[in-house]
Design an enzyme around this catalytic site. Structure first.
Site, PDB file in Angstrom:
ATOM      1  N   LYS A  19       0.827  -1.202   0.000  1.00  0.00           N
ATOM      2  CA  LYS A  19       0.000   0.000   0.000  1.00  0.00           C
ATOM      3  C   LYS A  19       0.871   1.265   0.000  1.00  0.00           C
ATOM      4  CE  LYS A  19      -3.850  -2.304   2.469  1.00  0.00           C
ATOM      5  NZ  LYS A  19      -4.719  -2.252   3.677  1.00  0.00           N
ATOM      6  N   TYR A  41     -12.411  -2.536  -2.733  1.00  0.00           N
ATOM      7  CA  TYR A  41     -12.987  -2.485  -1.387  1.00  0.00           C
ATOM      8  C   TYR A  41     -14.518  -2.493  -1.391  1.00  0.00           C
ATOM      9  CZ  TYR A  41      -8.441  -1.891   0.855  1.00  0.00           C
ATOM     10  OH  TYR A  41      -7.161  -2.094   1.330  1.00  0.00           O
ATOM     11  N   PHE A  46     -15.676   4.396   7.485  1.00  0.00           N
ATOM     12  CA  PHE A  46     -14.349   4.858   7.046  1.00  0.00           C
ATOM     13  C   PHE A  46     -14.087   4.557   5.568  1.00  0.00           C
ATOM     14  CE2 PHE A  46     -14.041   0.726   9.184  1.00  0.00           C
ATOM     15  CZ  PHE A  46     -13.491  -0.073   8.182  1.00  0.00           C
ATOM     16  N   ARG A  71       2.502  -6.346   9.411  1.00  0.00           N
ATOM     17  CA  ARG A  71       1.617  -5.291   9.917  1.00  0.00           C
ATOM     18  C   ARG A  71       1.946  -4.924  11.360  1.00  0.00           C
ATOM     19  NH1 ARG A  71      -4.129  -7.519   7.468  1.00  0.00           N
ATOM     20  NH2 ARG A  71      -4.111  -6.313   5.520  1.00  0.00           N
ATOM     21  N   ASN A  94      -1.929  -0.339   7.368  1.00  0.00           N
ATOM     22  CA  ASN A  94      -1.251  -1.601   7.675  1.00  0.00           C
ATOM     23  C   ASN A  94      -0.331  -2.097   6.560  1.00  0.00           C
ATOM     24  OD1 ASN A  94      -3.337  -2.296   6.003  1.00  0.00           O
ATOM     25  ND2 ASN A  94      -4.516  -3.389   7.558  1.00  0.00           N
ATOM     26  N   HIS A 143      -1.761  -5.448   1.677  1.00  0.00           N
ATOM     27  CA  HIS A 143      -3.018  -6.169   1.507  1.00  0.00           C
ATOM     28  C   HIS A 143      -2.691  -7.589   1.048  1.00  0.00           C
ATOM     29  CE1 HIS A 143      -6.985  -7.374   0.051  1.00  0.00           C
ATOM     30  NE2 HIS A 143      -6.339  -7.867  -0.990  1.00  0.00           N
ATOM     31  N   GLU A 166      -9.923 -10.660  -6.888  1.00  0.00           N
ATOM     32  CA  GLU A 166      -8.929  -9.583  -6.846  1.00  0.00           C
ATOM     33  C   GLU A 166      -7.871  -9.719  -7.943  1.00  0.00           C
ATOM     34  OE1 GLU A 166      -9.217  -8.683  -2.042  1.00  0.00           O
ATOM     35  OE2 GLU A 166      -7.482  -9.775  -2.808  1.00  0.00           O
TER      36      GLU A 166
HETATM   37  N1  UDP Z   1      -9.720  -1.156   7.911  1.00  0.00           N
HETATM   38  C1  UDP Z   1      -9.729  -0.083   8.800  1.00  0.00           C
HETATM   39  N2  UDP Z   1     -10.472  -0.193   9.950  1.00  0.00           N
HETATM   40  C2  UDP Z   1     -11.181  -1.314  10.253  1.00  0.00           C
HETATM   41  C3  UDP Z   1     -11.156  -2.392   9.336  1.00  0.00           C
HETATM   42  C4  UDP Z   1     -10.427  -2.274   8.185  1.00  0.00           C
HETATM   43  O1  UDP Z   1      -9.100   0.943   8.553  1.00  0.00           O
HETATM   44  O2  UDP Z   1     -11.840  -1.338  11.316  1.00  0.00           O
HETATM   45  C5  UDP Z   1      -8.951  -1.032   6.651  1.00  0.00           C
HETATM   46  C6  UDP Z   1      -7.574  -1.685   6.750  1.00  0.00           C
HETATM   47  O3  UDP Z   1      -6.646  -0.904   6.019  1.00  0.00           O
HETATM   48  C7  UDP Z   1      -7.826  -3.028   6.101  1.00  0.00           C
HETATM   49  C8  UDP Z   1      -8.828  -2.689   5.009  1.00  0.00           C
HETATM   50  O4  UDP Z   1      -9.647  -1.700   5.609  1.00  0.00           O
HETATM   51  O5  UDP Z   1      -6.628  -3.601   5.596  1.00  0.00           O
HETATM   52  C9  UDP Z   1      -9.678  -3.842   4.522  1.00  0.00           C
HETATM   53  O6  UDP Z   1     -10.314  -4.449   5.627  1.00  0.00           O
HETATM   54  P1  UDP Z   1     -10.431  -6.036   5.737  1.00  0.00           P
HETATM   55  O7  UDP Z   1     -11.428  -6.329   6.813  1.00  0.00           O
HETATM   56  O8  UDP Z   1     -10.676  -6.635   4.394  1.00  0.00           O
HETATM   57  O9  UDP Z   1      -9.000  -6.453   6.314  1.00  0.00           O
HETATM   58  P2  UDP Z   1      -7.754  -7.198   5.625  1.00  0.00           P
HETATM   59  O10 UDP Z   1      -8.300  -8.254   4.708  1.00  0.00           O
HETATM   60  O11 UDP Z   1      -6.974  -6.126   4.889  1.00  0.00           O
HETATM   61  O12 UDP Z   1      -6.976  -7.775   6.764  1.00  0.00           O
HETATM   62 MG    MG Z   2      -9.664  -8.053   3.190  1.00  0.00          MG
END
Ligand code: UDP
Ligand code: MG
Length: 166
Positions: free
Chosen positions: A10, A50, A58, A108, A122, A125, A136
């Site tokens: 990212k 997303y 958010f 992360r 974080n 991805h 994806e």
């Molecule tokens: N995210 C966030 N706050 C939250 C949950 C997710 O900012 O409470 C952001 C974070 O950058 C995350 C992305 O949204 O990587 C996508 O969320 P997901 O639940 O798919 O998590 P991931 O698969 O990236 O672990």
């Molecule tokens: Mg995810």
């Protein structure tokens, strides 16, 4: 089972000069990289990527984040990793979504942060499961950009204008 998974470094990962560190950590998996590129993320691509977060409060910030608006670098690095249990192995090294909860030895956990706005920056991805990986990878890559034919393809004849070297 041999699988493929999408990884995105990212904008915060790129801004913090973490590309090398992240790729080194991922090489512990012994998986193969079968596609890699730098991408300027359009609003459309960000929203599709997303789509499952659309209802989150958010969401707007998440779109800005992946488009690089918080880091002054409108680019990400997209990769496809391929091999035995690729999805689990990559997710394990990435660590939990919330960088505060992520094990400190994970990518992360080591490099992520929570902004004052509450976005989890974080740095990476990784696809969560096979279904997400397929969606994806097909969203981010065309078949010619991967050196392995991981999903069925078809040949179509198209008359399109394209840019070539002058
Ligand atoms: N995210 C966030 N706050 C939250 C949950 C997710 O900012 O409470 C952001 C974070 O950058 C995350 C992305 O949204 O990587 C996508 O969320 P997901 O639940 O798919 O998590 P991931 O698969 O990236 O672990
Ligand atoms: Mg995810």
């Amino acid at each position: 089972m041999v699988e493929q998974t999408l990884v995105i470094i990212k904008p915060d990962g790129l801004k913090k000069s973490l590309t090398g560190n992240i790729l080194t950590r991922l090489s512990e998996t012994k998986l193969e990289i079968i596609g890699a590129k730098i991408v300027r993320v359009s609003r459309e691509l960000a929203e599709k990527h997303y789509a499952h977060m659309r209802d989150k409060p958010f969401f707007e910030d998440l779109i800005k984040y992946i488009q690089g608006e918080f880091h002054g670098r409108r680019k990400v690095m997209a990769l496809v990793y391929w091999g035995e249990e690729a999805i689990r192995k990559v997710r394990e090294i990435c660590g939990a979504t919330n960088p505060e909860e992520a094990d400190p030895t994970t990518i992360r956990g080591a490099y992520g942060r929570i902004t004052t706005k509450g976005v989890y920056e974080n740095v990476i991805h990784a696809s969560r499961d096979n279904q997400e990986a397929e969606r994806e990878i097909k969203l981010w890559f065309s078949p010619e950009e991967l050196i392995v034919e991981v999903y069925p393809t078809k040949v179509v004849e198209e008359k399109v204008k394209k840019k070539v070297w002058a």
